[in-house]
Design an enzyme around this catalytic site. Structure first.
Site, PDB file in Angstrom:
ATOM      1  N   ASN A  57       0.830  -1.207   0.000  1.00 48.03           N
ATOM      2  CA  ASN A  57       0.000   0.000   0.000  1.00 48.03           C
ATOM      3  C   ASN A  57       0.864   1.258   0.000  1.00 48.03           C
ATOM      4  O   ASN A  57       1.927   1.308   0.627  1.00 48.03           O
ATOM      5  CB  ASN A  57      -1.016   0.002   1.153  1.00 48.03           C
ATOM      6  CG  ASN A  57      -0.407  -0.167   2.528  1.00 48.03           C
ATOM      7  OD1 ASN A  57       0.631  -0.789   2.688  1.00 48.03           O
ATOM      8  ND2 ASN A  57      -1.060   0.387   3.532  1.00 48.03           N
ATOM      9  N   GLU A  90       0.402   5.255   0.554  1.00 50.80           N
ATOM     10  CA  GLU A  90      -0.510   6.314   1.003  1.00 50.80           C
ATOM     11  C   GLU A  90      -0.039   7.686   0.533  1.00 50.80           C
ATOM     12  O   GLU A  90       1.100   7.845   0.060  1.00 50.80           O
ATOM     13  CB  GLU A  90      -0.657   6.257   2.530  1.00 50.80           C
ATOM     14  CG  GLU A  90      -1.281   4.933   2.956  1.00 50.80           C
ATOM     15  CD  GLU A  90      -1.627   4.859   4.429  1.00 50.80           C
ATOM     16  OE1 GLU A  90      -1.220   5.752   5.217  1.00 50.80           O
ATOM     17  OE2 GLU A  90      -2.316   3.889   4.801  1.00 50.80           O
ATOM     18  N   CYS A 135      -4.131   0.731  -2.550  1.00 52.09           N
ATOM     19  CA  CYS A 135      -3.986  -0.504  -1.770  1.00 52.09           C
ATOM     20  C   CYS A 135      -2.881  -1.388  -2.355  1.00 52.09           C
ATOM     21  O   CYS A 135      -2.535  -1.299  -3.541  1.00 52.09           O
ATOM     22  CB  CYS A 135      -5.277  -1.303  -1.802  1.00 52.09           C
ATOM     23  SG  CYS A 135      -6.667  -0.541  -0.962  1.00 52.09           S
ATOM     24  N   GLU A 174      -3.003  -4.634  -3.028  1.00 56.41           N
ATOM     25  CA  GLU A 174      -3.452  -5.582  -4.057  1.00 56.41           C
ATOM     26  C   GLU A 174      -3.463  -4.932  -5.434  1.00 56.41           C
ATOM     27  O   GLU A 174      -3.022  -5.514  -6.428  1.00 56.41           O
ATOM     28  CB  GLU A 174      -4.876  -6.080  -3.759  1.00 56.41           C
ATOM     29  CG  GLU A 174      -5.027  -6.796  -2.454  1.00 56.41           C
ATOM     30  CD  GLU A 174      -5.429  -5.864  -1.313  1.00 56.41           C
ATOM     31  OE1 GLU A 174      -4.791  -4.806  -1.148  1.00 56.41           O
ATOM     32  OE2 GLU A 174      -6.363  -6.211  -0.572  1.00 56.41           O
ATOM     33  N   CYS A 206     -10.405  -4.795   0.154  1.00 55.55           N
ATOM     34  CA  CYS A 206     -11.513  -3.839   0.065  1.00 55.55           C
ATOM     35  C   CYS A 206     -12.307  -4.103  -1.217  1.00 55.55           C
ATOM     36  O   CYS A 206     -11.869  -4.848  -2.109  1.00 55.55           O
ATOM     37  CB  CYS A 206     -10.999  -2.404   0.102  1.00 55.55           C
ATOM     38  SG  CYS A 206     -10.264  -1.861  -1.454  1.00 55.55           S
ATOM     39  N   CYS A 234     -10.527  -3.360  -4.572  1.00 59.12           N
ATOM     40  CA  CYS A 234      -9.527  -4.375  -4.940  1.00 59.12           C
ATOM     41  C   CYS A 234     -10.204  -5.648  -5.432  1.00 59.12           C
ATOM     42  O   CYS A 234      -9.719  -6.304  -6.350  1.00 59.12           O
ATOM     43  CB  CYS A 234      -8.608  -4.673  -3.757  1.00 59.12           C
ATOM     44  SG  CYS A 234      -7.461  -3.315  -3.430  1.00 59.12           S
TER      45      CYS A 234
HETATM   46  N1  THU Z   1      -5.418  -1.345   2.313  1.00 59.83           N
HETATM   47  C1  THU Z   1      -4.851  -2.205   1.421  1.00 59.83           C
HETATM   48  O1  THU Z   1      -3.682  -2.070   1.049  1.00 59.83           O
HETATM   49  N2  THU Z   1      -5.626  -3.207   0.938  1.00 59.83           N
HETATM   50  C2  THU Z   1      -6.943  -3.388   1.248  1.00 59.83           C
HETATM   51  O2  THU Z   1      -7.610  -4.224   0.654  1.00 59.83           O
HETATM   52  C3  THU Z   1      -7.553  -2.602   2.302  1.00 59.83           C
HETATM   53  C4  THU Z   1      -6.772  -1.443   2.790  1.00 59.83           C
HETATM   54  C5  THU Z   1      -4.606  -0.234   2.815  1.00 59.83           C
HETATM   55  C6  THU Z   1      -5.063   1.104   2.332  1.00 59.83           C
HETATM   56  C7  THU Z   1      -4.505   2.005   3.409  1.00 59.83           C
HETATM   57  O3  THU Z   1      -3.153   2.330   3.068  1.00 59.83           O
HETATM   58  C8  THU Z   1      -4.478   1.153   4.648  1.00 59.83           C
HETATM   59  O4  THU Z   1      -4.652  -0.187   4.215  1.00 59.83           O
HETATM   60  C9  THU Z   1      -5.554   1.492   5.657  1.00 59.83           C
HETATM   61  O5  THU Z   1      -6.802   1.488   5.078  1.00 59.83           O
END
Ligand code: THU
Length: 163
Positions: free
Chosen positions: A62, A64, A73, A75, A112, A115
């Protein structure tokens, strides 16, 4: 009116050593991918690894951003990178895991909705099911296709078609 029941089948493993070798390798790659996570805002690190049909593993984590919605994210980072760099290869499976403050989390990190939708498109591109391996430190869940995580997939062939 009739009421219908939808069932999903998935496997639960109690440790990475129980997994078939290829799946264990991919999950270990997802753990390594955690090193690339950039999560200064949530402090929630997610690592993903994608296995291609040529044996190559592509990692993602991930990413940010101060403008929160601009982040991505793990994935989707991994899947988009795999498709961008290996457009002619099928994606066989994806593994993911999560950590906080350097410790693997016990609960498997469910992907999520966005994804899951991107995984659905990967499956459409593949023309074959995508295996999803979700690893927590306590248990590992394996789903043999995206339908198991995203029933009633939006994948209409008619949308966006031009004659
Ligand atoms: N996140 C992912 O990398 N994958 C997911 O399927 C759910 C959330 C990350 C996004 C963000 O950087 C952190 O988790 C908190 O939501």
């Amino acid at each position: 009116m009739i009421t219908k029941i939808l069932e999903i089948t998935y496997s639960e493993y109690s440790s990475v050593n129980e997994l078939p070798q290829k799946d264990a390798n991919l999950l270990n790659a997802a753990v390594e991918a955690l090193n690339g996570s950039y999560a200064p805002y949530s402090n929630f690190n997610v690592g993903a690894a994608v296995l291609l049909d040529n044996g190559v593993i592509v990692k993602g984590a991930n990413q940010e951003n101060i403008a929160y919605p601009s982040g991505l994210c793990a994935e989707r980072t991994a899947l988009f990178s795999a498709h961008a760099n290996y457009p002619d290869n099928k994606v066989v499976s994806i593994a993911l895991t999560s950590s906080q403050n350097g410790l693997l989390l016990a609960t498997p990190p469910f992907p999520c909705g966005a994804c899951r939708q991107v995984m659905a498109q990967t499956q459409t591109r593949n023309g074959s099911p995508l295996k999803i391996i979700i690893g927590g430190s306590d248990k590992i869940l394996v789903f043999n296709s995206v339908e198991s995580l995203l029933p009633f997939i939006f994948a209409s062939e008619e949308v966006g078609k031009h004659e």
